[in-house]
Enzyme design. Sequence first.
Site, PDB file in Angstrom:
ATOM      1  N   ALA A 138       0.084   0.798  -3.940  1.00  0.00           N
ATOM      2  CA  ALA A 138       1.385   0.932  -3.856  1.00  0.00           C
ATOM      3  C   ALA A 138       1.860   1.197  -5.201  1.00  0.00           C
ATOM      4  O   ALA A 138       1.094   1.102  -6.390  1.00  0.00           O
ATOM      5  CB  ALA A 138       2.101  -0.708  -3.521  1.00  0.00           C
TER       6      ALA A 138
ATOM      7  N   GLU B  43      -4.944  -6.945  -5.440  1.00  0.00           N
ATOM      8  CA  GLU B  43      -3.541  -7.270  -5.727  1.00  0.00           C
ATOM      9  C   GLU B  43      -3.523  -8.717  -6.504  1.00  0.00           C
ATOM     10  O   GLU B  43      -2.735  -8.949  -7.155  1.00  0.00           O
ATOM     11  CB  GLU B  43      -2.881  -7.493  -4.383  1.00  0.00           C
ATOM     12  CG  GLU B  43      -2.509  -6.360  -3.622  1.00  0.00           C
ATOM     13  CD  GLU B  43      -3.304  -5.765  -2.868  1.00  0.00           C
ATOM     14  OE1 GLU B  43      -3.303  -4.997  -2.068  1.00  0.00           O
ATOM     15  OE2 GLU B  43      -4.574  -6.238  -2.847  1.00  0.00           O
TER      16      GLU B  43
ATOM     17  N   GLY C 246      -2.541  -0.780  -1.428  1.00  0.00           N
ATOM     18  CA  GLY C 246      -1.877  -0.272  -0.158  1.00  0.00           C
ATOM     19  C   GLY C 246      -2.821   1.038   0.126  1.00  0.00           C
ATOM     20  O   GLY C 246      -2.591   1.473   1.397  1.00  0.00           O
TER      21      GLY C 246
END
Length: 255
Positions: free
Chosen positions: A65, A133, A110
């Site tokens: 992301a 993450e 992502g």
Amino acid sequence: MTWETVDLTHDEAVATLTVDRPEALNSLNVETLEAIEEALEEAERESVRALVVTGAGEKAFVAGADISYMAELGSQEAQEYAELGHGVMDAIEAFPAPAVAAINGYAFGGGLELAMACDLRVAEEGALVGQPEIDLGVVPGFGGTQRLPELVGDEYARRLIYTGERIDAETAHEHGLVGEVVEDAKSRASELAGELASQPAFALRAAKEAINRSAGGDREGGLAFERRAFAGLAGSHDQREGMAAFLEDREPEFE
């Protein structure tokens, strides 16, 4: 339709959706996620019989992301971002034809979630994948906490998510995260998609829907919790510090 960050091409019954932000390692910002949604809708209107999902350039499938966008999100904005990401992944999973991910480089966060939403995954030699993450003070926000255990098992998924470890294509293959490791992922994925496109379309669609219905347990509840957890961490010290450290190329100092 045309988009600045996504390219959709057709080769007979096979469509190829390419995330086209090589200067940002194909990271998923809002514009790109929205473009993917629209491209999927167009591919469905074209009644394609198989879909290839890949990234532009030679370095990354999708590196994750867009952290420069995420770094300053508040909880409500993060919730909306997670909802958008989940919508894209769900649309790929529900796409009425098989989707094949051609993992041609980095697939983190992502990006790996995008690949896992596909039916099949082909990874290139030298590709690296992971859910890092935790290093940013957050959790996977686009479905990773639910789809990763389904593919690699509970124990190994927890190890990857808890530690943020990146693994190479061969290790991913050993654990069932990808189906093949090849020299040229895009070429092999296109070949595989062509093979799938020659299968009876209605039977293939029914098989996909049946498998999707049986996967996991309370998937919807898990996905809903993931969205809330992702949004709830926005604005926390560790989230701000983790993403600032990433953008500043330094080690984070978490609480």
